[in-house]
Design a protein around this motif. Sequence first.
Motif, PDB file in Angstrom:
ATOM      1  N   UNK A 173     -28.441  29.053 -17.891  1.00 37.80           N
ATOM      2  CA  UNK A 173     -29.872  29.325 -17.738  1.00 37.80           C
ATOM      3  C   UNK A 173     -30.291  29.291 -16.271  1.00 37.80           C
ATOM      4  N   UNK A 174     -29.926  28.242 -15.568  1.00 37.97           N
ATOM      5  CA  UNK A 174     -30.371  28.102 -14.179  1.00 37.97           C
ATOM      6  C   UNK A 174     -29.648  29.103 -13.273  1.00 37.97           C
ATOM      7  N   UNK A 175     -28.407  29.446 -13.635  1.00 35.47           N
ATOM      8  CA  UNK A 175     -27.707  30.477 -12.868  1.00 35.47           C
ATOM      9  C   UNK A 175     -28.436  31.816 -12.902  1.00 35.47           C
ATOM     10  N   UNK A 176     -29.143  32.067 -14.018  1.00 39.20           N
ATOM     11  CA  UNK A 176     -29.935  33.298 -14.111  1.00 39.20           C
ATOM     12  C   UNK A 176     -30.993  33.341 -13.006  1.00 39.20           C
ATOM     13  N   UNK A 177     -31.639  32.205 -12.782  1.00 39.46           N
ATOM     14  CA  UNK A 177     -32.663  32.118 -11.729  1.00 39.46           C
ATOM     15  C   UNK A 177     -32.024  32.396 -10.373  1.00 39.46           C
ATOM     16  N   UNK A 178     -30.888  31.702 -10.120  1.00 38.27           N
ATOM     17  CA  UNK A 178     -30.238  31.793  -8.819  1.00 38.27           C
ATOM     18  C   UNK A 178     -29.760  33.217  -8.550  1.00 38.27           C
ATOM     19  N   UNK A 179     -29.145  33.838  -9.558  1.00 37.84           N
ATOM     20  CA  UNK A 179     -28.587  35.178  -9.383  1.00 37.84           C
ATOM     21  C   UNK A 179     -29.692  36.191  -9.075  1.00 37.84           C
ATOM     22  N   UNK A 180     -30.770  36.139  -9.848  1.00 39.56           N
ATOM     23  CA  UNK A 180     -31.872  37.077  -9.632  1.00 39.56           C
ATOM     24  C   UNK A 180     -32.509  36.878  -8.266  1.00 39.56           C
TER      25      UNK A 180
END
Lengths: 358, 350
Positions: A185-192
Amino acid sequence: MKKRKFGMALSMFLAAGTVLAACGSDEAETGNEGGNGSGGEAETSEFSVAMVTDTGGVDDKSFNQSAWEGLQAFGADNGLEEGTGGYTYFQSNNDADYVTNMNTAVRNDFDLVFGVGFLLTEAIQQVAAQQTDTNFAIIDSVAEGDNVASITFKEHEGSFLVGVAAGLTTESNKIGFVGGVESDLINKFAAGFKAGVEAVNPDAEVTIEFAGDFNNASRGQQMAAAMYGSGVDVIYHAAGGTGNGVFTEAKNLKEQDPDRAVWVIGVDRDQYEEGQVGDNNVTLTSMVKRVDVAVQDVSKRAMDGDFPGGEIIEYGIQEEGIAIAESQDNLTQEILDTIADYQQQIVDGEIEVPSTLE
Amino acid sequence: MFERFSRFQKILIPLISVVLGLIVGAIIMLVSGFNPIQGYAALLKGSLGESFYIGETIRQITPYIFAGLAVAFAFRTGLFNIGVEGQLLVGWVASVWVGLAFDLPKIIHLPMAILAGALAGALWAFIPGILKARLRVHEVIVTIMMNYIALHFCNYLIRFVISDEQNTTDRVPESASLKSPFFETLTEFSTMHYGIFLALAAVIIYYIILERTTTGFELRSVGFNQNASEYAGMNVNRNIVLSMLISGAFAGLGGAMEGLGTFGYGFIHGAFSGVGFDGIAVALLGGNVALGIVFAAALFGILKQGALIMPLESGVPTELVEIVIAIIIFFVASSYIIAYLLQRLKKGAK
C-alpha cells in the motif's frame, strides 16, 4: 449485628433503585417518542446502512471519520435518520469487537455494512459467509464473497500529482518521502510520487524512507530533521500519525527562520491546518483520499439495487476518489495549471502511473 | 486485598462498589443528557438480551477469567504480574503456530496447541520471576517491559515467520480449533467457543492449587511474609519463580483461547489487546479468590459487550462503560473508605 448489615445493604440497593427510577421517568417518555419517530421513518425508507470502525474510532481525523462523514452525507441526501432503519456506526474498541459489531449490524437489519480499514478483512469475510442476505463492503482491502464489495484507491495517481507540485517547488532539487510501514500500500504512494517528480524535474533526487510505524510522531520528527538537515526542502509523508512529527519539525524550522523554504505534503485529508505556524503555512498541498465519496457511491449503488458484490472497485482521479487538496494558497497558478494538465492526461489514459517501486 | 476485613465485608465491598459505579454512571448519563434507564436497558439487552449477545458475552468472559486468575495467582504470592498482557500475546501466537505447524488428529492436536500457549506464557513470566528471585529486580518493571517485547516480537513472528509477510496468519485447521459449530448455531453465529469450559476448569484448578495443596500454602505464605516463610524453612526464591510460572501459564491459556477460539488466527496487533490489563481489575474486584474472579469476569464481560450496542439503542457512547468500570475499580481500591463508612453507619445505628 449481621442482620443490621444486611438491612443496611438492602436499603442501599433500594435507595439506588429509587434514585435510578426517579432519574429516568421523565426522559423515558421523550425518549420513547423519539424511538417511535425513527420507527415511523424506517417504514417509509427501505434502505439502511451501517459502518463498523476499526480501533481508531469514528473521530480519528482520518479514514474512519471520513467514512462516517460520507455516511452522514448519504443519509442527509436520502432523508435517512440516524439509528436503526437509517444509518449508524458501530465503534470497535478492540479487535475482538469487529465480528460482534458486524453481526450486531446484521441483526439490526441494516442492508449494507461497511468495514472501514484493512484490519476488518478477516472479520468481514467470516460474517459475510454466514450472513448471505446482507451486503458488505470493505475499505482499503480486498475480501472474498459474492456479497462483499472491495473498495480500494489509486493512491499512486494522487501521489503523482503532488509529486509534480514537489518537483516544481523544490529549489535544492532534493525531495523526501516518509512512509509509515513498508508495504504494498505505502509503496503505491512512493512509486506515484517519485514518477510525478521525475516527470517535471528529472534532476531532482527523491529519498524514500520508512518509519516502520504509523503511530510514532517522534520517529517521524527525527527522520524529517535528518532530511531537512541534508538539504531536502519538500517532504511527502504517507505515514498517518508518524507524519505529524514531520509537520512538527517543519513548523519548528519555519518558526526559527521564516525565510527558509520547508514544505510538507499532507496525505489522506487536506492537512492545511496542520501546517499553520504563525502567519506562515508549511503545507504545500495534500493528497486527498475521498473515503467519503466511495462510501456514498457504494451506498447509492446498493440502494438502487446495483450493489457491486464480489467486485473490486478502484477509486482514482476519474472517479473523484482521489484528488489534490482544496487549500491551494501555497501553490502558484503556474504549478496548478501543470497539475491540472497532468491530471487530465491521467484521466485520458495518456500517462500510466506506476503503482510499484521499480 | 481484603485480608483485614471480615468475610462479610469482603463480599459486601465489591458489591457496593459495583452499585456505586452504576449509580455514578447513571448520574453522568443524566448530566450529559441521556436517559440512564434506557442506557442500562440497552446494556443489558446487548449483553444478555438475545442468545447471540449471550454467546458473545460468554466469549468475552473467557479470556477475562484467565487474565484475572493470572494476576490473582501472582498477587497471592505477593507479586504484581503486570505482564499478563504480554504473556497472553505470546500464548496466543504460540498456540496458533502449533495449530498451523502440525497435522494431527484433534484429540492430540488441540491439547498440544493449548499447552503450547500455556507453556509460552509461563516462559514469558519465567524471566521476570527468575530476575526477581535471583537479583531482586522488581517484577513490576520487568513485566511491563516484557509486554512491549512480547507485542513487537509476536508481530514479527506473525509477519515474517508464521505468515509470508501478511497481516494475519492462516486460520488454524479444524483439528486445533476451539470453535464450536454447536454453540454457533445455538447462539445465531456468535463467536462463542468451547474455551469457557476450560476457563471454568482453570478456576477449579486455581482453587485447588492455592487452597488445597502444600505448594499453595507455601505460595500464600510467601505472599504474607517472606521472612517468616524463609524462617519456617520454605524456599522463597523457588516459590517466587513457581508462582510466576503458573501465573504466566494462566495468561498464556487466555491467549490460546483467543487464538484458537475467538479468532482462530493470529494477527499483527497495532496496540495491546487490553485483556491482560483488564485482568488486573478483574482480580482486584474479585478479591483474588476463585469464585470472585468468575463473578468479576462476568461483570466485565457484560459491561464491555453491552457497551457495543448502547450507542445504537440509547445514544449513550460506549466510553461511558469505561467510566463506570473505572469508578467501580476506584471504589474497590479505596475499600477502606467504604469499610470506614460501614463502621460509622453501624455505630450510628446503635
